[in-house]
Design an enzyme around this catalytic site. Structure first.
Site, PDB file in Angstrom:
ATOM      1  N   GLY A 295      -5.663  -8.286  -8.658  1.00  0.00           N
ATOM      2  CA  GLY A 295      -6.371  -7.932  -7.516  1.00  0.00           C
ATOM      3  C   GLY A 295      -5.442  -7.712  -6.341  1.00  0.00           C
ATOM      4  O   GLY A 295      -5.971  -7.513  -5.069  1.00  0.00           O
TER       5      GLY A 295
ATOM      6  N   PRO B 150       1.558 -10.356  -8.286  1.00  0.00           N
ATOM      7  CA  PRO B 150       1.015 -10.723  -9.860  1.00  0.00           C
ATOM      8  C   PRO B 150       0.146  -9.387 -10.246  1.00  0.00           C
ATOM      9  O   PRO B 150      -0.653  -8.802  -9.682  1.00  0.00           O
ATOM     10  CB  PRO B 150      -0.127 -11.812  -9.159  1.00  0.00           C
ATOM     11  CG  PRO B 150       0.359 -12.096  -7.781  1.00  0.00           C
ATOM     12  CD  PRO B 150       1.104 -11.066  -7.337  1.00  0.00           C
TER      13      PRO B 150
ATOM     14  N   ASP C  62      -6.962   1.013  -2.808  1.00  0.00           N
ATOM     15  CA  ASP C  62      -5.534   0.579  -3.206  1.00  0.00           C
ATOM     16  C   ASP C  62      -4.510   1.393  -2.737  1.00  0.00           C
ATOM     17  O   ASP C  62      -3.450   0.815  -1.947  1.00  0.00           O
ATOM     18  CB  ASP C  62      -5.329   0.090  -4.680  1.00  0.00           C
ATOM     19  CG  ASP C  62      -6.186  -1.122  -5.008  1.00  0.00           C
ATOM     20  OD1 ASP C  62      -7.027  -1.715  -4.187  1.00  0.00           O
ATOM     21  OD2 ASP C  62      -5.930  -1.816  -5.989  1.00  0.00           O
TER      22      ASP C  62
ATOM     23  N   ALA D 283      -0.633  -0.099  -8.207  1.00  0.00           N
ATOM     24  CA  ALA D 283      -0.470   0.897  -7.022  1.00  0.00           C
ATOM     25  C   ALA D 283       0.880   1.008  -6.362  1.00  0.00           C
ATOM     26  O   ALA D 283       1.622   1.726  -6.183  1.00  0.00           O
ATOM     27  CB  ALA D 283      -1.474   1.004  -5.987  1.00  0.00           C
ATOM     28  N   ALA D 284       1.414  -0.421  -6.118  1.00  0.00           N
ATOM     29  CA  ALA D 284       2.610  -0.625  -5.726  1.00  0.00           C
ATOM     30  C   ALA D 284       3.821  -0.284  -6.405  1.00  0.00           C
ATOM     31  O   ALA D 284       4.649   0.571  -5.800  1.00  0.00           O
ATOM     32  CB  ALA D 284       2.621  -1.996  -5.087  1.00  0.00           C
TER      33      ALA D 284
ATOM     34  N   GLY E 108      -2.997  -5.013  -6.287  1.00  0.00           N
ATOM     35  CA  GLY E 108      -2.513  -3.678  -6.251  1.00  0.00           C
ATOM     36  C   GLY E 108      -1.103  -3.582  -6.851  1.00  0.00           C
ATOM     37  O   GLY E 108      -0.488  -2.795  -6.520  1.00  0.00           O
ATOM     38  N   SER E 109      -0.813  -4.335  -7.690  1.00  0.00           N
ATOM     39  CA  SER E 109       0.374  -4.177  -8.518  1.00  0.00           C
ATOM     40  C   SER E 109       0.904  -2.690  -9.104  1.00  0.00           C
ATOM     41  O   SER E 109       1.888  -2.301  -8.908  1.00  0.00           O
ATOM     42  CB  SER E 109       0.702  -5.324  -9.509  1.00  0.00           C
ATOM     43  OG  SER E 109      -0.192  -5.011 -10.487  1.00  0.00           O
TER      44      SER E 109
HETATM   45  O1  PMV Z   1      -7.506  -3.460  -7.582  1.00  0.00           O
HETATM   46  P1  PMV Z   1      -8.476  -4.737  -7.083  1.00  0.00           P
HETATM   47  O2  PMV Z   1      -8.828  -5.758  -8.092  1.00  0.00           O
HETATM   48  O3  PMV Z   1      -8.117  -5.209  -5.705  1.00  0.00           O
HETATM   49  O4  PMV Z   1      -9.891  -3.942  -7.003  1.00  0.00           O
HETATM   50  C1  PMV Z   1     -10.123  -3.136  -6.153  1.00  0.00           C
HETATM   51  C2  PMV Z   1     -11.369  -3.233  -5.407  1.00  0.00           C
HETATM   52  C3  PMV Z   1     -12.472  -2.494  -6.226  1.00  0.00           C
HETATM   53  O5  PMV Z   1     -13.650  -2.250  -5.306  1.00  0.00           O
HETATM   54  C4  PMV Z   1     -13.161  -3.609  -7.102  1.00  0.00           C
HETATM   55  C5  PMV Z   1     -12.427  -1.387  -6.909  1.00  0.00           C
HETATM   56  C6  PMV Z   1     -12.032  -0.020  -6.243  1.00  0.00           C
HETATM   57  O6  PMV Z   1     -11.536   0.971  -6.632  1.00  0.00           O
HETATM   58  O7  PMV Z   1     -12.150   0.040  -4.899  1.00  0.00           O
END
Ligand code: PMV
Length: 309
Positions: A101, A97, A148, A106-107, A103-104
């Protein structure tokens, strides 16, 4: 030339989000039931590098590197290899999704860079891959902690402190999580930015909250490594209460967290940037069905089941 496919998993933050941006530790794990994939194949001579984001029906070239993450990822991969622009077509797809949150971004970057490097005859190591994906993450988030890209590129549960070598988390007894999606897409940079403003206004209060989250993370790491799964539920609840104090929860997250606990989850918390996005619930295998049903009934648009190991 033969086409090459590479993939990368989604991820969940188990403990420590937001505080990790301020140097405290956090725990995260890959989620293999959702994936980003990239397929690289030969394109017509002189066509250059073309990217087709199949789910979004979006076409990109290297000229889009200033505005689009996948094009930037491709450019960084070529710079890393010292290779001129090849004539290739890269097709990316993802079941992760977006802005939830998990990691779409980054993946997608990880899958694309891995596939492109392999296609060009260089297998890229996890560490180098993670460093390149981090550069793309900066483009998305401004000041990401790096958790991430680390968990997604290594594909293993991690204990992470910003700026340090990642430590892998040894999960003595695997445990079941449900991941409930509020359906409210909130970009991470929005909540990270809000926390930063609040921290600037009241540094002592926020530093104390980050310390408290860090202490929960340390306890959770010890519990996971010793196989004391029963301790994790209360620690998740504690972490969630601290995240609420940071101001990153939302009515939808509160509702799903409450419903999960009422339906029998051992603990529940928001996961990732917050403001919407996903929550996680620790469930006994016998309760997976019941808690999943309760989450859906309470408005979760998607419920994933994953085993952390
Ligand atoms: O990408 P997300 O939404 O899982 O967020 C990452 C976690 C945070 O701590 C909120 C941001 C970060 O850069 O670590």
């Amino acid at each position: 030339m033969k086409g090459i496919t590479a993939s990368a998993p989604g991820k969940v933050i188990l403990f420590g989000e937001h505080a990790v941006v301020y140097g405290r530790p956090a725990l995260a794990a890959p989620v293999f039931s959702v994936q980003a994939t990239a397929y690289v194949e030969e394109a017509l001579p002189n066509s250059g590098l073309l990217i087709h984001a199949a789910d979004l029906d979006l076409n990109l070239s290297l000229a889009d590197a200033v505005t689009h993450g996948p094009a930037l990822a491709a450019q960084l991969a070529l710079e890393h290899l010292g290779t001129p622009e090849p004539d290739v077509q890269i097709t990316i797809r993802s079941t992760i999704p977006i802005a939830g949150g998990m990691g779409s971004g980054a993946a997608v970057s990880a899958a694309l860079i891995r596939a492109l490097c392999t296609y060009l005859g260089h297998s890229i190591g996890d560490e180098a891959l993670s460093a390149l994906v981090y550069e793309v993450e900066k483009f998305y988030h401004g000041m990401p902690s790096g958790i991430d890209n680390t968990v997604i590129c290594y594909g293993r549960p991690v204990y992470y402190i910003k700026g340090r070598e990642p430590q892998f988390l040894l999960v003595k007894h695997p445990f079941d999580l449900l991941i409930g999606d509020t359906g409210v897409a909130t970009p991470t940079r929005i909540t990270v930015g809000a926390v930063r403003e609040a921290w600037q206004r009241a540094p002592q209060t926020y530093e104390a909250l980050f310390d408290a989250i860090g202490a929960v993370v340390e306890k959770a790491q010890a519990a996971i490594e010793r196989g004391e799964v029963a301790l994790l539920g209360p620690l998740m609840n504690e972490n969630h209460a601290l995240l609420r104090e940071l101001g990153v929860s939302s009515p939808e997250l509160e509702q799903l967290v409450k419903v999960a606990r009422t339906a029998g989850a051992a603990g529940a918390k928001l996961s990732g940037g917050g403001g919407g996005g996903n929550m996680i619930a620790l469930v006994d295998p016998a309760n997976v069905e019941r808690v999943g049903h309760a989450l859906r009934k309470a408005g979760a648009v998607r419920v994933l089941h994953t085993l952390i190991r």
